[in-house]
Write a protein that holds these residues in place. Structure first.
Motif, PDB file in Angstrom:
ATOM      1  N   ALA A  22       2.499  -4.158   7.297  1.00 17.28           N
ATOM      2  CA  ALA A  22       2.893  -2.831   6.814  1.00 17.28           C
ATOM      3  C   ALA A  22       3.103  -2.839   5.311  1.00 17.28           C
ATOM      4  CB  ALA A  22       4.175  -2.383   7.523  1.00 17.28           C
ATOM      5  N   ARG A  23       3.704  -3.893   4.793  1.00 17.97           N
ATOM      6  CA  ARG A  23       3.968  -3.952   3.352  1.00 17.97           C
ATOM      7  C   ARG A  23       2.672  -4.050   2.554  1.00 17.97           C
ATOM      8  NH1 ARG A  23       8.108  -8.047   0.291  1.00 17.97           N
ATOM      9  NH2 ARG A  23       6.529  -9.614   0.756  1.00 17.97           N
ATOM     10  N   ALA A  24       1.671  -4.697   3.119  1.00 15.06           N
ATOM     11  CA  ALA A  24       0.373  -4.752   2.445  1.00 15.06           C
ATOM     12  C   ALA A  24      -0.374  -3.428   2.552  1.00 15.06           C
ATOM     13  CB  ALA A  24      -0.473  -5.873   3.047  1.00 15.06           C
ATOM     14  N   LEU A  25      -0.355  -2.829   3.731  1.00  9.96           N
ATOM     15  CA  LEU A  25      -1.144  -1.617   3.966  1.00  9.96           C
ATOM     16  C   LEU A  25      -0.594  -0.396   3.235  1.00  9.96           C
ATOM     17  CD1 LEU A  25      -1.857  -2.072   7.777  1.00  9.96           C
ATOM     18  CD2 LEU A  25      -3.526  -2.208   5.919  1.00  9.96           C
ATOM     19  N   ILE A  26       0.712  -0.366   2.978  1.00 10.22           N
ATOM     20  CA  ILE A  26       1.297   0.803   2.328  1.00 10.22           C
ATOM     21  C   ILE A  26       0.764   0.987   0.907  1.00 10.22           C
ATOM     22  CG2 ILE A  26       3.364  -0.230   1.247  1.00 10.22           C
ATOM     23  CD1 ILE A  26       4.929   2.195   2.460  1.00 10.22           C
ATOM     24  N   ASN A  27       0.234  -0.075   0.325  1.00  9.72           N
ATOM     25  CA  ASN A  27      -0.353   0.017  -1.016  1.00  9.72           C
ATOM     26  C   ASN A  27      -1.768   0.597  -1.005  1.00  9.72           C
ATOM     27  OD1 ASN A  27       1.810  -1.179  -2.603  1.00  9.72           O
ATOM     28  ND2 ASN A  27       1.323  -3.096  -1.547  1.00  9.72           N
ATOM     29  N   ARG A  28      -2.267   0.920   0.181  1.00  4.14           N
ATOM     30  CA  ARG A  28      -3.595   1.525   0.344  1.00  4.14           C
ATOM     31  C   ARG A  28      -4.695   0.688  -0.319  1.00  4.14           C
ATOM     32  NH1 ARG A  28      -1.841   4.813   4.323  1.00  4.14           N
ATOM     33  NH2 ARG A  28      -0.089   6.080   3.617  1.00  4.14           N
ATOM     34  N   PRO A  29      -4.774  -0.604  -0.015  1.00  8.34           N
ATOM     35  CA  PRO A  29      -5.832  -1.413  -0.605  1.00  8.34           C
ATOM     36  C   PRO A  29      -7.181  -1.059   0.020  1.00  8.34           C
ATOM     37  CG  PRO A  29      -4.710  -2.683   1.069  1.00  8.34           C
ATOM     38  CD  PRO A  29      -3.953  -1.391   0.941  1.00  8.34           C
ATOM     39  N   GLU A  30      -8.247  -1.347  -0.707  1.00  2.43           N
ATOM     40  CA  GLU A  30      -9.576  -1.195  -0.120  1.00  2.43           C
ATOM     41  C   GLU A  30      -9.884  -2.367   0.807  1.00  2.43           C
ATOM     42  OE1 GLU A  30     -13.038   0.217  -2.323  1.00  2.43           O
ATOM     43  OE2 GLU A  30     -11.718   0.362  -4.066  1.00  2.43           O
ATOM     44  N   VAL A  31      -9.360  -3.533   0.452  1.00  4.79           N
ATOM     45  CA  VAL A  31      -9.619  -4.743   1.234  1.00  4.79           C
ATOM     46  C   VAL A  31      -8.292  -5.427   1.520  1.00  4.79           C
ATOM     47  CG1 VAL A  31     -10.779  -6.983   1.308  1.00  4.79           C
ATOM     48  CG2 VAL A  31     -11.888  -5.045   0.161  1.00  4.79           C
TER      49      VAL A  31
ATOM     50  N   PHE B 290       8.825  -2.017  -1.041  1.00  7.10           N
ATOM     51  CA  PHE B 290       8.949  -2.759  -2.294  1.00  7.10           C
ATOM     52  C   PHE B 290       7.808  -2.481  -3.270  1.00  7.10           C
ATOM     53  CE2 PHE B 290       8.120  -6.472  -4.952  1.00  7.10           C
ATOM     54  CZ  PHE B 290       9.336  -6.661  -5.556  1.00  7.10           C
ATOM     55  N   GLY B 291       6.585  -2.548  -2.816  1.00 10.70           N
ATOM     56  CA  GLY B 291       5.451  -2.359  -3.712  1.00 10.70           C
ATOM     57  C   GLY B 291       5.420  -0.978  -4.331  1.00 10.70           C
ATOM     58  N   LEU B 292       5.718   0.037  -3.516  1.00  7.88           N
ATOM     59  CA  LEU B 292       5.721   1.410  -4.040  1.00  7.88           C
ATOM     60  C   LEU B 292       6.840   1.593  -5.055  1.00  7.88           C
ATOM     61  CD1 LEU B 292       5.052   3.547  -0.822  1.00  7.88           C
ATOM     62  CD2 LEU B 292       3.409   2.614  -2.463  1.00  7.88           C
ATOM     63  N   ARG B 293       8.015   1.083  -4.757  1.00  9.96           N
ATOM     64  CA  ARG B 293       9.138   1.240  -5.695  1.00  9.96           C
ATOM     65  C   ARG B 293       8.840   0.517  -7.003  1.00  9.96           C
ATOM     66  NH1 ARG B 293      12.898   3.922  -2.947  1.00  9.96           N
ATOM     67  NH2 ARG B 293      13.484   3.333  -0.810  1.00  9.96           N
ATOM     68  N   ARG B 294       8.194  -0.630  -6.938  1.00 11.04           N
ATOM     69  CA  ARG B 294       7.890  -1.388  -8.155  1.00 11.04           C
ATOM     70  C   ARG B 294       6.947  -0.611  -9.062  1.00 11.04           C
ATOM     71  NH1 ARG B 294       8.927  -6.332  -9.853  1.00 11.04           N
ATOM     72  NH2 ARG B 294       7.563  -7.287 -11.391  1.00 11.04           N
ATOM     73  N   ARG B 295       6.067   0.190  -8.475  1.00  6.68           N
ATOM     74  CA  ARG B 295       5.138   0.986  -9.272  1.00  6.68           C
ATOM     75  C   ARG B 295       5.719   2.337  -9.666  1.00  6.68           C
ATOM     76  NH1 ARG B 295       1.600  -0.127  -5.175  1.00  6.68           N
ATOM     77  NH2 ARG B 295       1.203   2.098  -4.846  1.00  6.68           N
ATOM     78  N   GLY B 296       6.964   2.585  -9.291  1.00  6.32           N
ATOM     79  CA  GLY B 296       7.617   3.825  -9.688  1.00  6.32           C
ATOM     80  C   GLY B 296       7.260   5.020  -8.842  1.00  6.32           C
ATOM     81  N   VAL B 297       6.709   4.776  -7.641  1.00  6.78           N
ATOM     82  CA  VAL B 297       6.369   5.885  -6.752  1.00  6.78           C
ATOM     83  C   VAL B 297       7.660   6.499  -6.220  1.00  6.78           C
ATOM     84  CG1 VAL B 297       5.209   6.527  -4.612  1.00  6.78           C
ATOM     85  CG2 VAL B 297       4.203   4.797  -6.114  1.00  6.78           C
ATOM     86  N   LYS B 298       7.731   7.833  -6.232  1.00  5.26           N
ATOM     87  CA  LYS B 298       8.911   8.526  -5.737  1.00  5.26           C
ATOM     88  C   LYS B 298       8.682   8.980  -4.296  1.00  5.26           C
ATOM     89  CE  LYS B 298      10.192  10.156 -10.356  1.00  5.26           C
ATOM     90  NZ  LYS B 298      11.204   9.097 -10.520  1.00  5.26           N
TER      91      LYS B 298
ATOM     92  N   ALA C 108       1.791 -10.548  -6.881  1.00  3.83           N
ATOM     93  CA  ALA C 108       0.466 -10.011  -7.174  1.00  3.83           C
ATOM     94  C   ALA C 108      -0.012  -9.101  -6.057  1.00  3.83           C
ATOM     95  CB  ALA C 108      -0.527 -11.147  -7.384  1.00  3.83           C
ATOM     96  N   ALA C 109       0.258  -9.501  -4.821  1.00  4.76           N
ATOM     97  CA  ALA C 109      -0.208  -8.698  -3.693  1.00  4.76           C
ATOM     98  C   ALA C 109       0.509  -7.362  -3.651  1.00  4.76           C
ATOM     99  CB  ALA C 109       0.011  -9.448  -2.390  1.00  4.76           C
ATOM    100  N   ASP C 110       1.777  -7.321  -4.098  1.00  8.54           N
ATOM    101  CA  ASP C 110       2.546  -6.099  -4.050  1.00  8.54           C
ATOM    102  C   ASP C 110       2.252  -5.158  -5.213  1.00  8.54           C
ATOM    103  OD1 ASP C 110       4.126  -6.273  -1.704  1.00  8.54           O
ATOM    104  OD2 ASP C 110       5.257  -7.879  -2.655  1.00  8.54           O
ATOM    105  N   ARG C 111       1.554  -5.649  -6.244  1.00 14.04           N
ATOM    106  CA  ARG C 111       1.362  -4.832  -7.438  1.00 14.04           C
ATOM    107  C   ARG C 111      -0.050  -4.285  -7.541  1.00 14.04           C
ATOM    108  NH1 ARG C 111       3.125  -8.160 -12.461  1.00 14.04           N
ATOM    109  NH2 ARG C 111       2.502  -6.229 -13.489  1.00 14.04           N
ATOM    110  N   THR C 112      -0.697  -4.088  -6.388  1.00 14.89           N
ATOM    111  CA  THR C 112      -2.049  -3.553  -6.402  1.00 14.89           C
ATOM    112  C   THR C 112      -2.101  -2.254  -7.193  1.00 14.89           C
ATOM    113  OG1 THR C 112      -2.536  -4.525  -4.278  1.00 14.89           O
ATOM    114  CG2 THR C 112      -3.913  -2.694  -4.956  1.00 14.89           C
ATOM    115  N   ASP C 113      -3.071  -2.160  -8.097  1.00 17.40           N
ATOM    116  CA  ASP C 113      -3.252  -0.974  -8.926  1.00 17.40           C
ATOM    117  C   ASP C 113      -4.050   0.056  -8.138  1.00 17.40           C
ATOM    118  OD1 ASP C 113      -3.755   0.939 -10.787  1.00 17.40           O
ATOM    119  OD2 ASP C 113      -4.817  -0.368 -12.204  1.00 17.40           O
TER     120      ASP C 113
END
Length: 387
Positions: free
Chosen positions: A160-169, A115-123, A4-9
């Motif tokens: 780093a793995r959390a911050l790369i998803n650019r969360p607000e919190v 991991f999180g970026l690849r899961r969302r299909g980010v290139k 869930a933490a890695d799939r931030t929208d």
């Protein structure tokens, strides 16, 4: 990290910029107890906020409700105007860093962060991963795997793995609990540096008072599912409003007394035959009985009859009952004539010899350092050690 933490929208980024996190009447009831009781709380955007309290106080349950890992019984959670109370965890612009890091042992550090970026299909994720590894000062470790790294390095990978998803919190759930003391202290400084550099809202759950005071801009001290007091580390430490905060956040001497007068900017309290003064803005009761509070490092001790540079609150007839040398300071217990032992911490400057056990002493403190709490509060509240 959890899935869930890695799939931030991140598709619904706010146009108006950073948003405050607001909890309104947030409650969580379980079958046999209420973990969080009608909690109202605003965390300003871009700040480092700490929820501090003992085990079972409701701090982790609060964090899990913000993350979407627990469903509130009632109340709401907002990011700015966006109600996220019932949103799925992976749709919230929120990431969580846990105590156990939850890294993938079969992936190297580069791929863990990606991991999180690849899961969302980010290139083209490599540049973003490189930037994050530079932020946490691990760019040279990119091709190592987690088992090859120290606990502190793994914690930085998790960040780093959390911050790369650019969360607000970013939510931190006891993130340093698995580290030894020396490494924990260095990581406190490191995480604060990262927060200031990225400018995101960090909400940190901990039972460690020093950790909260070192890292946070604002601390909310929780007890029994409610917030006892909230403010800056300095405000909470210097001017606690409850016995729980006075005892849990550091140590305090709490001495029974009775208000003699409250006029102007000073409250005068009769304390076992000695009248002491309390600044009115540090007196949380103005009539009747109360607890006079003074932090141990504010208590000055001198051999009986010698002058003490702390005019105003001076008591005689003390006897040293315990002496503990701890390097930078010496900690004394002094039994006063009414039978109570007061703690006093004295910095080891070499100005004088350490007082011996059994020495007759006087004690004193400056009135502006004392505080006064209502007598109906439990004098022992918060005075225990965490497991």
């Amino acid at each position: 990290m959890s899935l869930a933490a890695d799939r931030t929208d991140t598709t619904a980024r706010p146009a108006e910029g950073p948003r405050d996190l607001r909890l309104a009447a947030l409650t969580k009831e379980f079958a046999t107890f209420t973990a969080v009781r009608s909690l109202d709380l605003t965390v300003p955007a871009g700040t480092f906020f700490a929820l501090l309290g003992p085990s079972g106080c409701g701090k982790t349950t609060t964090l899990r409700m913000v993350a979407g890992l627990e469903t509130p019984t009632s109340g709401t959670i907002h990011l700015g105007d966006r109600d996220i109370t019932w949103e799925k965890s992976y749709r919230r612009p929120v990431n969580t860093v846990f105590q156990n890091y939850a890294l993938f042992p079969h992936l190297d550090i580069h791929e863990n962060v990606a991991f999180g970026l690849r899961r969302r299909g980010v290139k083209d994720v490599d540049q973003q991963v490189q930037e994050m590894l530079e932020l946490v000062e691990l760019e040279s470790q990119a091709r190592k795997k987690p088992p090859q790294m120290s606990g502190g390095q793994q914690q930085r990978v998790a960040l780093a793995r959390a911050l790369i998803n650019r969360p607000e919190v970013l939510l931190l759930d006891e993130p340093l609990g698995a580290l030894d003391l020396k490494l924990r202290r260095s990581m406190q400084i490191e995480i604060k540096r990262i927060q200031e550099e990225v400018g995101l809202t960090f909400v940190h759950v901990t039972h460690d008072q020093e950790e909260a005071m070192t890292m946070a801009d604002t601390i909310a001290v929780m007890n029994g599912g409610v917030i006892e007091q909230m403010g800056s580390p300095t405000e909470l430490y210097e001017n606690p409003q409850t016995t729980f905060v006075a005892n849990f956040l550091g140590q305090s001497n709490l001495i029974a007394g009775t208000v003699a007068s409250a006029e102007g900017d000073v409250v005068r309290v009769d304390m076992h035959g000695t009248q002491v003064s309390i600044p009115v803005d540090r007196a949380h009761t103005r009539t009747g009985a109360g607890w006079v509070g003074i932090r141990p490092e504010k208590v000055l001790v001198a051999p009986a009859g010698e002058p003490i540079d702390a005019p105003g609150n001076h008591m005689t007839g003390g006897v040293v009952t315990d002496v503990s040398f701890v390097g930078v300071s010496t900690q004394y217990l002094v039994r006063m004539p009414w039978g109570q032992e007061l703690m006093a911490f004295e910095q080891n400057t070499g100005r004088r010899k350490i007082l011996r056990h059994g020495a007759e002493v006087d004690v004193s403190w400056r009135p502006e350092f004392a505080f006064l709490l209502p007598a109906d509060q439990d004098v022992r509240a918060g005075a225990f050690e965490e497991d």
